[in-house]
Design a protein around this motif. Sequence first.
Motif, PDB file in Angstrom:
ATOM      1  N   THR A   6      49.469  79.508  64.023  1.00 11.23           N
ATOM      2  CA  THR A   6      48.896  78.803  62.636  1.00 11.23           C
ATOM      3  C   THR A   6      50.132  79.232  61.531  1.00 11.23           C
ATOM      4  O   THR A   6      50.663  80.164  61.807  1.00 11.23           O
ATOM      5  CB  THR A   6      47.585  79.666  62.345  1.00 11.23           C
ATOM      6  OG1 THR A   6      46.629  79.573  63.400  1.00 11.23           O
ATOM      7  CG2 THR A   6      47.182  79.323  61.108  1.00 11.23           C
ATOM      8  N   ARG A   7      50.161  78.037  61.044  1.00 14.06           N
ATOM      9  CA  ARG A   7      51.025  78.047  59.822  1.00 14.06           C
ATOM     10  C   ARG A   7      50.286  77.962  58.378  1.00 14.06           C
ATOM     11  O   ARG A   7      49.459  77.226  58.292  1.00 14.06           O
ATOM     12  CB  ARG A   7      51.986  76.671  59.755  1.00 14.06           C
ATOM     13  CG  ARG A   7      52.922  76.777  61.062  1.00 14.06           C
ATOM     14  CD  ARG A   7      53.909  75.538  60.722  1.00 14.06           C
ATOM     15  NE  ARG A   7      54.918  75.665  59.729  1.00 14.06           N
ATOM     16  CZ  ARG A   7      55.394  75.125  59.041  1.00 14.06           C
ATOM     17  NH1 ARG A   7      55.140  73.615  59.116  1.00 14.06           N
ATOM     18  NH2 ARG A   7      56.227  75.308  57.967  1.00 14.06           N
ATOM     19  N   LEU A   8      50.783  79.025  57.748  1.00 14.35           N
ATOM     20  CA  LEU A   8      50.058  79.161  56.451  1.00 14.35           C
ATOM     21  C   LEU A   8      50.879  79.374  55.299  1.00 14.35           C
ATOM     22  O   LEU A   8      51.970  80.129  55.389  1.00 14.35           O
ATOM     23  CB  LEU A   8      49.233  80.526  56.564  1.00 14.35           C
ATOM     24  CG  LEU A   8      48.273  80.865  55.487  1.00 14.35           C
ATOM     25  CD1 LEU A   8      47.007  81.441  55.979  1.00 14.35           C
ATOM     26  CD2 LEU A   8      48.556  81.627  54.438  1.00 14.35           C
ATOM     27  N   VAL A  40      54.140  84.017  57.646  1.00 12.82           N
ATOM     28  CA  VAL A  40      53.239  83.424  56.430  1.00 12.82           C
ATOM     29  C   VAL A  40      54.555  83.029  55.321  1.00 12.82           C
ATOM     30  O   VAL A  40      55.185  83.797  54.907  1.00 12.82           O
ATOM     31  CB  VAL A  40      52.378  84.405  56.048  1.00 12.82           C
ATOM     32  CG1 VAL A  40      51.870  83.702  54.754  1.00 12.82           C
ATOM     33  CG2 VAL A  40      51.486  84.788  56.782  1.00 12.82           C
ATOM     34  N   ARG A  41      54.298  81.988  54.739  1.00 10.59           N
ATOM     35  CA  ARG A  41      55.397  81.343  53.725  1.00 10.59           C
ATOM     36  C   ARG A  41      54.886  81.669  52.653  1.00 10.59           C
ATOM     37  O   ARG A  41      53.642  81.329  52.256  1.00 10.59           O
ATOM     38  CB  ARG A  41      55.626  79.892  53.997  1.00 10.59           C
ATOM     39  CG  ARG A  41      56.560  79.182  52.853  1.00 10.59           C
ATOM     40  CD  ARG A  41      57.744  79.279  53.356  1.00 10.59           C
ATOM     41  NE  ARG A  41      58.682  77.867  52.444  1.00 10.59           N
ATOM     42  CZ  ARG A  41      59.642  78.320  51.761  1.00 10.59           C
ATOM     43  NH1 ARG A  41      59.982  79.563  51.624  1.00 10.59           N
ATOM     44  NH2 ARG A  41      60.346  77.357  51.039  1.00 10.59           N
ATOM     45  N   ASP A  58      54.511  69.696  54.991  1.00  6.70           N
ATOM     46  CA  ASP A  58      55.377  70.245  56.013  1.00  6.70           C
ATOM     47  C   ASP A  58      54.552  71.043  57.208  1.00  6.70           C
ATOM     48  O   ASP A  58      55.103  71.820  57.912  1.00  6.70           O
ATOM     49  CB  ASP A  58      56.288  71.438  55.325  1.00  6.70           C
ATOM     50  CG  ASP A  58      57.526  71.811  56.069  1.00  6.70           C
ATOM     51  OD1 ASP A  58      58.030  70.863  57.056  1.00  6.70           O
ATOM     52  OD2 ASP A  58      57.981  72.768  56.206  1.00  6.70           O
ATOM     53  N   GLY A  59      53.390  70.450  57.442  1.00  8.46           N
ATOM     54  CA  GLY A  59      52.604  70.978  58.701  1.00  8.46           C
ATOM     55  C   GLY A  59      52.000  72.271  58.646  1.00  8.46           C
ATOM     56  O   GLY A  59      51.966  73.018  59.629  1.00  8.46           O
ATOM     57  N   LEU A 112      51.945  60.666  48.820  1.00 12.33           N
ATOM     58  CA  LEU A 112      53.333  60.922  49.362  1.00 12.33           C
ATOM     59  C   LEU A 112      53.444  60.738  51.058  1.00 12.33           C
ATOM     60  O   LEU A 112      54.465  60.273  51.411  1.00 12.33           O
ATOM     61  CB  LEU A 112      54.103  62.063  48.909  1.00 12.33           C
ATOM     62  CG  LEU A 112      54.526  62.221  47.430  1.00 12.33           C
ATOM     63  CD1 LEU A 112      55.234  63.412  46.927  1.00 12.33           C
ATOM     64  CD2 LEU A 112      55.472  60.920  47.086  1.00 12.33           C
ATOM     65  N   GLY A 113      52.460  61.341  51.576  1.00  7.24           N
ATOM     66  CA  GLY A 113      52.643  61.402  52.988  1.00  7.24           C
ATOM     67  C   GLY A 113      51.522  60.842  53.722  1.00  7.24           C
ATOM     68  O   GLY A 113      50.466  60.413  53.186  1.00  7.24           O
ATOM     69  N   ASP A 114      51.676  60.592  54.854  1.00  4.85           N
ATOM     70  CA  ASP A 114      50.892  59.630  55.971  1.00  4.85           C
ATOM     71  C   ASP A 114      50.018  60.615  56.802  1.00  4.85           C
ATOM     72  O   ASP A 114      49.067  60.458  57.344  1.00  4.85           O
ATOM     73  CB  ASP A 114      51.694  58.818  56.900  1.00  4.85           C
ATOM     74  CG  ASP A 114      52.284  57.728  56.156  1.00  4.85           C
ATOM     75  OD1 ASP A 114      51.841  57.266  55.002  1.00  4.85           O
ATOM     76  OD2 ASP A 114      53.305  57.379  56.664  1.00  4.85           O
ATOM     77  N   GLU A 115      50.480  61.895  56.830  1.00  4.54           N
ATOM     78  CA  GLU A 115      49.792  63.010  57.595  1.00  4.54           C
ATOM     79  C   GLU A 115      48.705  63.703  57.025  1.00  4.54           C
ATOM     80  O   GLU A 115      48.724  63.594  55.622  1.00  4.54           O
ATOM     81  CB  GLU A 115      50.755  64.230  58.194  1.00  4.54           C
ATOM     82  CG  GLU A 115      52.078  63.635  59.075  1.00  4.54           C
ATOM     83  CD  GLU A 115      51.310  63.113  60.292  1.00  4.54           C
ATOM     84  OE1 GLU A 115      50.691  63.804  60.994  1.00  4.54           O
ATOM     85  OE2 GLU A 115      51.943  62.048  60.694  1.00  4.54           O
ATOM     86  N   PRO A 116      47.691  64.185  57.478  1.00  4.69           N
ATOM     87  CA  PRO A 116      46.640  64.992  56.663  1.00  4.69           C
ATOM     88  C   PRO A 116      47.324  66.112  56.222  1.00  4.69           C
ATOM     89  O   PRO A 116      48.069  66.760  56.590  1.00  4.69           O
ATOM     90  CB  PRO A 116      45.692  65.203  57.871  1.00  4.69           C
ATOM     91  CG  PRO A 116      45.962  64.723  59.276  1.00  4.69           C
ATOM     92  CD  PRO A 116      47.362  64.137  58.999  1.00  4.69           C
TER      93      PRO A 116
END
Length: 198
Positions: A6-8, A40-41, A58-59, A112-116
């Motif tokens: 998981t990216r948080l 965690v960022r 950034d995902g 700006l983005g195409d991704e959710p």
Amino acid sequence: MTRSATRLLVAGVGNIFLADDAFGPEVIQALEGRPLPPGVRVRDFGIRGLDLAYELLDGYDTAVLVDAAARGHRPGTLSLIEPEPPGGGTGAAPPEAHGMDPAKVLALAAHLGDEPLPRVLVLACEPEVRPHGDEDITPGISAPVREAVDRAVAALHTLVPALLADPAAMPSLSRPDESTDPSAAEVPLPVAGGVDDR
């Protein structure tokens, strides 16, 4: 390639020169002494809305924005808010690229983005002093908001592990008296010694 972890993102937002609007950056600074789990960022975005909009693309699975927000509670009250995702309407003017209104930043990221976009939560603190753009620089935060910084750090140490385990989780509430808005959830404030420092 499959992403397993998981990216948080935990993002502090706010203007350090406008009194209690500095809450987000103050919490990020306080986290240096009590770091969140590895991976965690944690980043202070200040008033750089465009930078945050790109970071949201950034995902990440989940982003927690830490900000001051006037919601009509006692100064220093912490609320956990899950804002409505921005609409995907076409033909509208591009969202504003400057400033740090979280709703406008989310709209800009969606533009700006195409991704959710990731799931976004806002850990908000009720300000006592929040000058407007036409007022003089007012460095320093009020006493109730200063006291809320440590509670926000403790809340993040409860919230973040729950979100890492399940990005769709909404932690249980322990202080419902601080929020009457059904779209907001109060952050559990653990008792002393009840939070593991990992």
